[in-house]
Design a protein around this motif. Structure first.
Motif, PDB file in Angstrom:
ATOM      1  N   THR A  74      35.249  30.450  52.914  1.00 16.48           N
ATOM      2  CA  THR A  74      36.009  31.628  51.787  1.00 16.48           C
ATOM      3  C   THR A  74      35.327  32.873  51.810  1.00 16.48           C
ATOM      4  O   THR A  74      33.823  32.771  52.034  1.00 16.48           O
TER       5      THR A  74
ATOM      6  N   CYS B  45      38.806  39.604  45.631  1.00 15.95           N
ATOM      7  CA  CYS B  45      39.937  38.726  46.255  1.00 15.95           C
ATOM      8  C   CYS B  45      39.274  37.839  47.277  1.00 15.95           C
ATOM      9  O   CYS B  45      38.439  38.254  47.999  1.00 15.95           O
ATOM     10  N   SER B  46      39.927  36.712  47.222  1.00 21.89           N
ATOM     11  CA  SER B  46      39.279  35.711  48.294  1.00 21.89           C
ATOM     12  C   SER B  46      40.372  35.187  48.969  1.00 21.89           C
ATOM     13  O   SER B  46      41.456  35.294  48.917  1.00 21.89           O
ATOM     14  N   ASP B  47      39.994  34.392  50.139  1.00 28.69           N
ATOM     15  CA  ASP B  47      40.669  33.941  51.200  1.00 28.69           C
ATOM     16  C   ASP B  47      39.929  32.835  51.729  1.00 28.69           C
ATOM     17  O   ASP B  47      38.796  32.836  52.049  1.00 28.69           O
ATOM     18  N   THR B  48      40.742  31.918  52.120  1.00 23.94           N
ATOM     19  CA  THR B  48      39.990  30.436  52.591  1.00 23.94           C
ATOM     20  C   THR B  48      40.763  30.313  54.003  1.00 23.94           C
ATOM     21  O   THR B  48      41.986  30.361  54.152  1.00 23.94           O
ATOM     22  N   PHE B  49      39.869  29.636  54.798  1.00 23.05           N
ATOM     23  CA  PHE B  49      40.347  29.503  56.202  1.00 23.05           C
ATOM     24  C   PHE B  49      39.745  28.300  56.639  1.00 23.05           C
ATOM     25  O   PHE B  49      38.610  27.952  56.577  1.00 23.05           O
TER      26      PHE B  49
ATOM     27  N   PHE C 194      35.240  36.863  50.361  1.00 25.56           N
ATOM     28  CA  PHE C 194      35.635  37.718  49.351  1.00 25.56           C
ATOM     29  C   PHE C 194      35.697  39.210  49.626  1.00 25.56           C
ATOM     30  O   PHE C 194      34.728  39.710  50.500  1.00 25.56           O
ATOM     31  N   ASN C 195      36.730  40.079  49.331  1.00 20.84           N
ATOM     32  CA  ASN C 195      36.734  41.390  49.590  1.00 20.84           C
ATOM     33  C   ASN C 195      35.934  42.257  48.405  1.00 20.84           C
ATOM     34  O   ASN C 195      35.640  41.645  47.452  1.00 20.84           O
TER      35      ASN C 195
END
Length: 117
Positions: free
Chosen positions: A1, A8-12, A3-4
């Motif tokens: 995960t 905001c977060s994004d998971t890959f 975060f910017n």
């Protein structure tokens, strides 16, 4: 995960399938009577990719007679026949049956071993 700056977060995620190679080694000679602690017994070394529970090793003399057989991967041939007598110097044929871990397919391998006294 990740975060910017705005929170905001994004998971890959990435799944990797590991395919284990089928590896084993079979020596081509052994010296059972010198008892120097090196090559005193014969056994194939099964390192990966094969089911250790489905193992069969048979050793035949030059006339095709069975002189040793085991289904125990830990049992080695000490150069003795079934009756306990030493087998003579010479070439013997081994037959090894192994099953793969993933495919369970039985494969028969054959080769020769030199017994040196």
């Amino acid at each position: 995960t990740a975060f910017n700056q705005a929170g905001c977060s994004d998971t890959f995620g990435l799944y990797i399938q590991v395919i284990e190679d089928k590896l084993f080694y079979v020596p081509n000679a052994f010296t059972p009577e010198n008892m120097d602690g090196v090559n005193d017994v014969f056994f194939p070394v099964v390192s990966s990719g094969y089911n250790r529970e489905n193992y069969h090793l048979a050793i035949y003399n030059r006339w095709g007679e069975l002189v040793f057989e085991t289904r125990d991967i830990e049992q080695a041939w000490d150069g003795l026949a079934f009756d306990g007598r030493p087998c003579p110097d010479g070439a013997y044929v081994w037959q090894l049956t192994l099953r793969g871990i993933k495919d369970e397919e039985a494969t028969v391998f054959r080769g020769h071993i030199n017994l040196l006294r």
